[in-house]
Design a protein around this motif. Sequence first.
Motif, PDB file in Angstrom:
ATOM      1  N   LEU A   5      18.513  61.141  58.798  1.00  0.00           N
ATOM      2  CA  LEU A   5      19.421  61.602  57.196  1.00  0.00           C
ATOM      3  C   LEU A   5      20.139  62.606  57.072  1.00  0.00           C
ATOM      4  CD1 LEU A   5      15.373  61.518  54.964  1.00  0.00           C
ATOM      5  CD2 LEU A   5      17.277  59.525  55.438  1.00  0.00           C
TER       6      LEU A   5
ATOM      7  N   SER B  56      17.736  54.429  59.252  1.00  0.00           N
ATOM      8  CA  SER B  56      18.164  55.514  59.191  1.00  0.00           C
ATOM      9  C   SER B  56      19.543  54.350  58.089  1.00  0.00           C
ATOM     10  CB  SER B  56      19.136  56.726  59.420  1.00  0.00           C
ATOM     11  OG  SER B  56      20.537  55.812  60.449  1.00  0.00           O
ATOM     12  N   ASN B  57      19.902  53.647  59.664  1.00  0.00           N
ATOM     13  CA  ASN B  57      21.055  52.419  58.542  1.00  0.00           C
ATOM     14  C   ASN B  57      20.459  51.613  57.852  1.00  0.00           C
ATOM     15  OD1 ASN B  57      20.218  51.590  60.667  1.00  0.00           O
ATOM     16  ND2 ASN B  57      21.661  50.219  61.146  1.00  0.00           N
ATOM     17  N   THR B  80      25.782  52.959  52.546  1.00  0.00           N
ATOM     18  CA  THR B  80      25.539  53.828  53.624  1.00  0.00           C
ATOM     19  C   THR B  80      24.164  54.754  52.421  1.00  0.00           C
ATOM     20  OG1 THR B  80      26.858  53.894  54.531  1.00  0.00           O
ATOM     21  CG2 THR B  80      25.602  56.001  54.866  1.00  0.00           C
ATOM     22  N   GLN B  81      24.991  55.560  51.227  1.00  0.00           N
ATOM     23  CA  GLN B  81      24.674  56.392  49.245  1.00  0.00           C
ATOM     24  C   GLN B  81      23.095  55.168  49.541  1.00  0.00           C
ATOM     25  OE1 GLN B  81      27.912  56.375  47.758  1.00  0.00           O
ATOM     26  NE2 GLN B  81      28.067  58.809  47.697  1.00  0.00           N
ATOM     27  N   THR B  84      20.426  55.762  51.627  1.00  0.00           N
ATOM     28  CA  THR B  84      20.180  57.055  51.303  1.00  0.00           C
ATOM     29  C   THR B  84      19.208  57.386  50.804  1.00  0.00           C
ATOM     30  OG1 THR B  84      21.585  57.881  53.154  1.00  0.00           O
ATOM     31  CG2 THR B  84      20.264  59.753  52.227  1.00  0.00           C
ATOM     32  N   GLN B  87      15.855  55.926  50.978  1.00  0.00           N
ATOM     33  CA  GLN B  87      14.662  56.508  51.832  1.00  0.00           C
ATOM     34  C   GLN B  87      14.182  57.642  50.938  1.00  0.00           C
ATOM     35  OE1 GLN B  87      17.423  56.893  55.101  1.00  0.00           O
ATOM     36  NE2 GLN B  87      17.892  54.799  55.194  1.00  0.00           N
ATOM     37  N   ARG B  88      15.737  58.598  50.672  1.00  0.00           N
ATOM     38  CA  ARG B  88      14.546  59.392  49.757  1.00  0.00           C
ATOM     39  C   ARG B  88      13.822  59.520  48.315  1.00  0.00           C
ATOM     40  NH1 ARG B  88      14.297  62.254  53.128  1.00  0.00           N
ATOM     41  NH2 ARG B  88      13.013  64.116  52.139  1.00  0.00           N
ATOM     42  N   ALA B 263      19.681  63.323  48.623  1.00  0.00           N
ATOM     43  CA  ALA B 263      20.733  62.204  48.959  1.00  0.00           C
ATOM     44  C   ALA B 263      21.922  62.490  49.471  1.00  0.00           C
ATOM     45  CB  ALA B 263      20.488  60.732  47.936  1.00  0.00           C
TER      46      ALA B 263
END
Lengths: 158, 310
Positions: A5, B56-57, B80-81, B84, B87-88, B263
């Motif tokens: 990240l 990560s992508n 991408t945002q 991310t 993910q968080r 993020a």
Amino acid sequence: MMAQLPTPVAYTIAPTVARQAFTTTIESSPVSPIESTLRTSVYAHETDRHGTEGPSTRVSPLALPNEDGSPPLSPALQTLESFLREDHPELETIGLDQDLIDSRILDSLRFMNFIFLLEELTGNPFEIDRISVDDFRTLRTIESRFLAGLIPGGAYVR
Amino acid sequence: MELTAHSIPASAGTASETSPRLSSRFEQLLSRLCGLSVEDRSNIYQRFVWPDSLPSNAYWMSPSLTTLYGTPAWEELTETQRQTLSQRESIHFYSLNVHGERELLTEVISRIHTPGFEPFSEYLHHFVGEENEHMWYFSRFCQQYGGGLYPDKRVPVRKFEDPLAERFIVFARIEIFEELVDYFNSRMGEDASLPPIVCALNSAHHRDESRHVAFGRELVSGLHQNLRQTRSAELVQELEIYLKRYMSSILQSLYNPAVYRDAGLTQDAYALRRTLLAHPVRKQRHQDMLKRTLTAFVNEGIFQNSEVPV
């Protein structure tokens, strides 16, 4: 840790930065494009519900000078007091020494939002395990425990 | 820390008063659920293939389940945002699961094989074992891929002095929590665009929770029948108001300022949280998340209506 990240934004804001931030209002603070877009969208909805005035705001009586001429509560405490009264419209004000826990003005279901507001005001996150219920017993203990040191006369407005 | 509040004055109830009647239907359900739990058993610690890392992508949570989805802000995020954020948000969601299951386990363990719980204890052994496994794999996910769990911001909830009210509230809270979580699990378990380990964990959780929800609904319904027959209308109404506030509270817990900061979305994460919670699109989404539970509670007479301030 979180190798995949982007580097997270620092969680803890340095006290000096937090105090400086405390003297500005949310409305006048620079906002991110994301926040700005959302506010426009939410405000349009609120205007539909409330007419052209948008949502109403209440000013805490504690913001006014006391009868003996002593200064009113700090803006941060006024903000917290107004938050607590949102679910208790029958209360005109909450006394500095009123027991917030026994009176159920602050209960477990509101506690998370209260903590987030307090974190925002102080610029510091709290770890629940490191605080005691007695820290939240009255507005006076909250001020003493968490708000001491913030710049008096700050203009924070929710 | 614990926030204790005024309790409801009431006479202490006997075990028979504070337990639901074990109807033949409930008895058959318990027998069937125990059988299904046994059939579905495998060594959970060996069942999943855990990759060393996750891409990560990629999305780790279905985009439609993230807390910005549907708002104008979501449209402005780059791919991408969005990834991310997902993910968080996934790490936060599993953290909430772990914290919620810890509370749930504590409550059930304190009641298993106590007076009034004899008929249910056999199934509760399965329940406890499965919840323990959920805590294990969700916490491992957070630690292995997310750098750890997000801390719990809640405090122990109110205790009711009336033993029947307290028993009802405990299991109603468990039911509400599990059904909300299952809203996410059932969708992510079938979302083939997510990493296989994400699908596998959510699918496994959904299977177990389906049994827990079936048990919980029957138990909560029975307890509420006892309440209606033996307690005042004022108390019953107070419990409905409390549970609706609880629903709002757990929905709000999905919105975590630390997630928005991590993020990289904004420095003013608290304001973003407030604005999101006020957004009409998000409020509608909250109604969707609660719809199944609200419908069931209204049908069972637990709630008078399905209006919840979300």
